[in-house]
Design a protein around this motif. Structure first.
Motif, PDB file in Angstrom:
ATOM      1  N   GLY A 251      21.903  -7.440  15.262  1.00 46.72           N
ATOM      2  CA  GLY A 251      21.745  -7.935  16.062  1.00 46.72           C
ATOM      3  C   GLY A 251      20.148  -9.073  15.580  1.00 46.72           C
TER       4      GLY A 251
ATOM      5  N   ARG B 179      27.456  -1.655  19.934  1.00 42.63           N
ATOM      6  CA  ARG B 179      26.300  -3.018  19.992  1.00 42.63           C
ATOM      7  C   ARG B 179      27.022  -4.382  20.289  1.00 42.63           C
ATOM      8  NH1 ARG B 179      28.076  -1.407  14.442  1.00 42.63           N
ATOM      9  NH2 ARG B 179      26.207   1.483  14.510  1.00 42.63           N
TER      10      ARG B 179
ATOM     11  N   PRO C 293      24.263 -11.174  19.616  1.00 35.61           N
ATOM     12  CA  PRO C 293      22.737 -10.957  18.521  1.00 35.61           C
ATOM     13  C   PRO C 293      22.022 -11.746  18.342  1.00 35.61           C
ATOM     14  CG  PRO C 293      25.181 -11.488  18.007  1.00 35.61           C
ATOM     15  CD  PRO C 293      25.556 -10.900  19.581  1.00 35.61           C
TER      16      PRO C 293
END
Length: 323
Positions: free
Chosen positions: A30, A53, A58
């Motif tokens: 990110g 994730r 991000p």
């Protein structure tokens, strides 16, 4: 419905040595200048993957993922040595300090919710807020429900396969029977038990049958770490005092929190989330219709992504059109 953000690659990876013999896998992705968030995986014993994730924008978040002791890419694999809840809490604090993070958001599901609460109650000054899914408070009645008697009545066909590795004269205490085999020297019996344990969990994780989820649980290396580490923790009541996480909620009652829970969660029944919400009046409880336990179920994914967006808006003081 919100879906996951596209997969991204980490911009940094770390091998962080903690108490011997453990070395933790940690990565960052990110925005390096974004709002720090740590993804706390379930199990205990599961590990992170590429989708871990993807619950976070991000462009707004500095995303930290790590594999807990004995899990995933951390070494040694499936190790029970120096592996307790409080070792993991210390590891999280070590990671935070190592990465130079002052405070972070905690994002955890299932066992990850347990560890998030234990960490937050130990270090409330280091936490911006919590986003929790599939609440597991590690109380004896929760462990009894799923591993001895309770969920077995809803899935008697799947339960029969879970019982299969254990002789009838030992089935009155399945945790002890499994623990003996999962920590024994007979590697064939160990893997047989690991597969049976993990298959039971994978089959019951979703409201509708999901072959991909079951296959992920049953992959040999993952099955071994899930079964060994879960059984180790649950045999010891997750190294917690009775009802400790509810008892200590006043320590973090001031922190913002979102609780996401599937109405038909069989692994961690909804009354767990309800009890947590009652002890945390300012938390937001979202009960997801047509969902079980897994974060992969569309309604739960939607709620979690919306929660991360709202948390970023709140903590970064963004206006709705900027969020």
């Amino acid at each position: 419905m919100q879906t996951l953000f596209p997969q991204i690659k980490p911009y940094a990876r770390h091998d962080l040595a903690v108490d011997g013999p453990h070395v933790l896998y940690v990565d960052e992705s990110g925005s390096p200048d974004g709002l720090p968030v740590v993804f706390i995986h379930g199990g205990p014993g599961s590990g992170c993957d590429a989708n871990s994730r993807c619950y976070f924008d991000p462009s707004k978040y500095r995303i930290i993922t790590f594999d807990q002791r004995g899990c995933g890419r951390s070494t040694p694999h499936a190790s029970l040595e120096n592996n307790t809840t409080w070792d993991l809490v210390a590891d999280m604090e070590r990671i935070r300090s190592y990465l130079g993070i002052e405070k972070w958001v905690l994002f955890g599901g299932s066992w990850g919710s347990t560890l998030a609460l234990a960490y937050a109650q130990s270090h409330p000054e280091r936490v911006h807020g919590l986003i929790l899914r599939g609440i597991f408070l590690a109380r004896p009645q929760e462990i009894e429900w799923f591993y001895q008697a309770g969920a077995s009545r809803l899935f008697p066909d799947y339960w029969e396969d879970y019982l299969a590795p254990i002789p009838e004269d030992e089935r009155h205490d399945l945790l002890t029977a499994y623990y003996k085999r999962l920590t024994g020297n007979d590697q064939i019996a160990q893997m047989h038990c690991a597969k049976a344990w993990s298959t039971w969990e994978g089959r019951t994780a979703t409201l509708r049958p999901n072959v991909q989820v079951v296959e992920r649980f049953c992959e040999a290396q993952r099955a071994l770490s899930i079964a060994r580490i879960e059984c180790h923790y649950f045999t010891h009541n997750a190294f917690l005092e009775p009802n400790q996480l509810i008892r200590d909620m006043p320590k973090i009652a001031h922190l913002p929190g979102v609780i996401v829970h599937g109405r038909y969660d069989v692994i961690c029944p909804l009354d767990n989330a309800w009890a947590l919400h009652q002890a945390w009046p300012d938390s937001e409880l979202q009960i997801i219709r047509e969902a079980g336990h897994s974060a992969t179920e569309p309604g739960i994914t939607d709620a979690l992504v919306r929660a991360t967006e709202e948390m970023a808006r709140r903590l970064l003081n963004l206006q709705p059109d900027e969020a």
